[in-house]
Design an enzyme around this catalytic site. Structure first.
Site, short mmCIF file in Angstrom:
data_model
loop_
_atom_site.label_atom_id
_atom_site.label_comp_id
_atom_site.label_asym_id
_atom_site.label_seq_id
_atom_site.Cartn_x
_atom_site.Cartn_y
_atom_site.Cartn_z
N THR A 158 -5.09 0.60 -2.94
CA THR A 158 -4.74 1.74 -2.96
C THR A 158 -5.40 2.47 -3.76
O THR A 158 -4.28 1.97 -4.78
CB THR A 158 -4.74 3.37 -2.48
OG1 THR A 158 -4.55 2.67 -0.72
CG2 THR A 158 -5.68 4.37 -2.50
N ASP B 16 2.25 2.40 7.98
CA ASP B 16 0.51 1.86 7.89
C ASP B 16 1.49 0.90 6.56
O ASP B 16 1.60 0.56 5.13
CB ASP B 16 0.27 2.68 6.51
CG ASP B 16 -1.16 2.61 6.64
OD1 ASP B 16 -1.34 1.30 6.89
OD2 ASP B 16 -2.01 2.72 6.02
N ASN C 87 1.58 7.76 3.39
CA ASN C 87 2.55 6.74 3.58
C ASN C 87 4.38 7.44 3.65
O ASN C 87 4.60 6.60 4.25
CB ASN C 87 1.95 5.88 3.03
CG ASN C 87 0.90 5.22 3.59
OD1 ASN C 87 0.01 5.56 4.11
ND2 ASN C 87 0.28 3.89 2.68
N ASP D 24 1.01 -1.28 0.13
CA ASP D 24 -0.38 -0.16 0.07
C ASP D 24 1.21 1.15 -0.54
O ASP D 24 0.79 2.35 0.23
CB ASP D 24 -0.94 0.20 1.20
CG ASP D 24 -2.30 1.07 0.40
OD1 ASP D 24 -2.19 1.20 -0.34
OD2 ASP D 24 -2.34 1.45 2.09
N LYS E 280 1.38 4.60 -1.37
CA LYS E 280 1.66 5.85 -1.84
C LYS E 280 1.81 7.16 -0.58
O LYS E 280 2.34 6.69 0.35
CB LYS E 280 -0.26 6.13 -1.67
CG LYS E 280 -0.88 5.81 -0.44
CD LYS E 280 -2.23 5.66 0.61
CE LYS E 280 -2.35 5.14 1.36
NZ LYS E 280 -4.05 4.83 1.55
#
Length: 265
Positions: free
Chosen positions: A87, A69, A53, A48, A50
């Site tokens: 995401t 995260d 994060n 995840d 992105k």
């Protein structure tokens, strides 16, 4: 899996700079690649990655970037990965296809982040999720004019190697770190702040990058005949990882991966 003591988020820092160059973006991506390379060497896939994060450790101008995260992360020793998670906009084509995948899904996400850092908007954008997923599945993106006119061919080549539809052809972290845009001096030093900052403010409302909405996570398919073992809380996944690793030093990655000393989770 919370990080305490973190000061500053990626987009905030870019907007506060006043001056921002392609070389600055290259330096940021280099840090992210080194951190993810460390995770991958220790069998951890984030799943995840992105901009939201990527956080700064403190308020210093030269502060190191940290990855946060790890709720959707998984260790390779836990078995084959095939769950559709992440995401929208940052997930790799093979994740959307619900095919078995590996750590190169993180490299795809880094390619998306690099694209955003150079123009201020995402490579894949559509009004509906189905259209968005179609574009991602086919790796359909462009280097639009005028936003990419002043970006080097080396930067575009770097992104193409990460946003590669075929996982086997996609750069891994080691290959990406050796690319001239990272390892050599091909990243340009001209100021792209005005264009990038305007697009960031237009495409990433502050509320969006400060709050991670659960609705943005993909829903894994559920087999009614088989109560899903894949639907497990984020906290349970990471606690299990810590338990399995017996709290070894590889989980000091928040600090060690960026060469900023040591610390434990």
């Amino acid at each position: 899996y919370c990080i305490t003591g973190v000061r500053g988020e990626l987009f905030d820092r870019i907007l506060e700079r006043g001056v921002y160059t392609e070389k600055d973006a290259s330096n940021l991506i280099q840090q992210v690649l080194k951190a993810v390379q460390y995770l991958h060497k220790n069998g951890v896939v984030h799943r995840d990655l992105k901009p939201e994060n990527l956080l700064y450790f403190n308020t210093d101008e030269n502060s190191k970037i940290m990855i946060s995260d790890f709720g959707l992360s998984k260790t390779e020793e836990m078995g084959i990965m095939s769950t559709a998670c992440g995401t929208p906009g940052y997930v790799a084509p093979e994740v959307l296809a619900q095919k078995p995948y590996n750590k190169t899904v993180d490299c795809w996400s880094i390619g998306v982040i690099a694209y955003i850092l150079l123009c201020g908007y995402p490579p894949f954008y559509e009004d509906t999720e189905s259209r968005l997923f179609y574009r991602i599945s086919n790796a359909e993106y462009e280097f639009d004019s005028p936003f990419w006119d002043d970006i080097s061919t080396s930067a575009k080549d770097f992104i193409r190697h990460l946003l590669e539809k075929v996982p086997e052809k996609r750069f891994n972290c080691e290959q990406a770190l050796r690319h001239p845009w990272i390892a050599a001096n091909t990243a340009q030093h001209c100021d792209i702040y005005n264009s990038v900052s305007a697009q960031i403010q237009k495409n990433f409302a502050k509320s969006k990058w400060r709050v991670s909405s659960p609705a943005k996570y993909l829903k894994p398919p559920v087999n009614p005949a088989k109560p899903s073992a894949a639907i497990v809380t984020q906290e349970a996944i990471f606690c299990f990882m810590l338990y399995k690793r017996n709290h070894v030093n590889s989980f000091n990655f928040y600090w060690c991966a960026f060469g900023s000393g040591s610390g434990t989770l």
